[in-house]
Enzyme design. Structure first.
Site, PDB file in Angstrom:
ATOM      1  N   TRP A 189     -51.802  12.606  17.715  1.00 11.74           N
ATOM      2  CA  TRP A 189     -51.515  12.215  18.990  1.00 11.74           C
ATOM      3  C   TRP A 189     -51.308  10.660  19.020  1.00 11.74           C
ATOM      4  O   TRP A 189     -50.602  10.210  19.922  1.00 11.74           O
ATOM      5  CB  TRP A 189     -52.685  12.363  20.181  1.00 11.74           C
TER       6      TRP A 189
ATOM      7  N   ASP B 293     -56.858   6.278  24.085  1.00 10.22           N
ATOM      8  CA  ASP B 293     -56.815   7.564  24.513  1.00 10.22           C
ATOM      9  C   ASP B 293     -58.018   8.373  24.440  1.00 10.22           C
ATOM     10  O   ASP B 293     -58.017   8.686  23.126  1.00 10.22           O
ATOM     11  CB  ASP B 293     -55.552   8.259  24.000  1.00 10.22           C
TER      12      ASP B 293
ATOM     13  N   LYS C 165     -58.933  18.892  28.788  1.00  8.23           N
ATOM     14  CA  LYS C 165     -59.673  18.962  27.468  1.00  8.23           C
ATOM     15  C   LYS C 165     -61.179  19.111  27.906  1.00  8.23           C
ATOM     16  O   LYS C 165     -61.827  20.151  27.383  1.00  8.23           O
ATOM     17  CB  LYS C 165     -59.082  18.113  26.572  1.00  8.23           C
TER      18      LYS C 165
END
Length: 365
Positions: free
Chosen positions: A102, A171, A195
């Protein structure tokens, strides 16, 4: 039918208690006689909810008063673009600490809007986080970007790096609200809700006020944090239901003891799985260095460090028969991955560990 235990990495399990609340409120929200799904985003009912959820975020994370709390659509990938569009204008360059899939995607997106300095040497093997003393930080960077927990590879920061005054952007999609953090050490924090704190459709953004009003001229209004802040996250019709679900999950966290309790449970659950791996005499293999192992996403292989395709498929089939679902590793890395987010119970993790032990015993004869 066997009881389902969902270890999916996202969209992930929601607390059962929250489902009960959603059922009760679905067709009659806040006594209005209609569903939130058909309520105007300009109504007092939604304004009240919007403020209520900002308040619970501020309480849980002890967010300082000089930070704005925003709710945006577009997921984490939307913020991959929003971060440079909002911040890179100061110097035209940014530091990216790539520790997994990511952060790698975020760095590639940022290159569209300015110069990106890769703080760590390029690699396709992400098994840990090099010591900060080895990082090649640029003091001229507009910001330093990290992903605090890499969902795919199971790599998690165990401390906040010192960026020498350069704003730190994080993040936190897959470990936000799993433990206390010092928000004041960050310029920006964001996380897709699906998530660990809700369902797909909304991304929580927490931004320090002095970092607003810096967006590039090409920044679309829908990604401009300053515009969003001025409109209290109601620039257009927001993803109201996803925001509502996130709010109910955050309120559940608060009722269950807050972030201290979430951190305690995260340690307990992840320790159970890692202990089973360590005690398997190499039958199970965790690829991530111990000081960087995630408490949220636990990848492992079976049979060898490279994995055994036959054994792993058999394990997944047997686990599913026991109601243990969504354990297949990400398609980029394969193997097995157990995500032990806040909503996953200790009892569910114990069921997984028992399945692991049984499978090991079956194949060690």
């Amino acid at each position: 039918m066997v009881k389902i235990h969902n270890f999916g990495a996202g969209p992930a399990k929601l607390p059962e208690e929250v489902y009960d609340i959603i059922k009760d409120e679905l067709t009659n929200f806040d006594g209005t006689g209609i569903s939130l799904l058909e309520t105007s985003h300009r109504s007092q009912t939604y304004f009240k909810l919007n403020t209520e959820i900002q308040d619970v975020v501020r309480r849980l994370l002890n967010v300082p008063s000089n930070y704005k709390i925003l709710f945006l659509a577009g997921g984490g990938q939307g913020q991959f673009a929003a971060v440079p569009l909002n911040l890179i204008s100061r110097t035209g360059t940014a530091d990216y600490v790539v520790t997994g899939t990511w952060s790698d995607k975020a760095a590639k997106e940022a290159k569209k809007y300015g110069k990106v300095n890769l703080v760590l040497p390029p690699t396709d093997r992400f098994t840990g986080i090099p010591d900060v003393s080895t990082w090649k930080l640029d003091p001229n960077a507009s910001y330093v970007y990290i992903c605090t927990n890499e969902t795919v590879h199971g790599v998690e920061f165990d401390s906040i790096p010192d960026t020498k005054g350069v704003p730190l952007v994080a993040d936190m999609s897959s470990n936000i609200m799993s433990k206390k953090i010092d928000v004041s050490k960050f310029g920006v924090i964001y996380g897709g809700a699906q998530k660990n704190i809700g369902t797909a459709g909304v991304t929580l953004v927490i931004v320090r006020e002095d970092l607003l009003n810096q967006a590039l001229p090409i920044c679309p209004s829908i990604l401009d944090w300053t515009v969003t802040a001025k409109n209290d996250s109601i620039l257009n019709t927001p993803p109201m239901f996803a925001i509502y679900v996130m709010g109910r999950v955050l309120q559940w966290i608060e009722r269950k003891g807050g972030l201290d309790k979430m951190a305690e449970m995260a340690t307990k659950k992840s320790s159970l799985v890692y202990k089973a791996i360590e005690e398997s005499n190499g039958f199970y293999y965790a690829p991530v260095a111990k000081n960087s192992r995630s408490k949220m996403n636990i990848p492992f292989r079976i049979g060898s460090p490279e994995g055994n395709d036959v054994l792993e498929k058999e394990f997944l089939k047997g686990a599913e028969a026991r109601g243990l679902i969504q354990l297949k590793g990400h398609r980029m890395v394969g193997g097995i991955r157990a995500s032990t987010y806040n909503a996953v119970t200790v009892e569910e993790v114990e069921t997984l560990v028992n399945s692991m032990k049984d499978f090991h015993k079956q194949h060690s004869k």
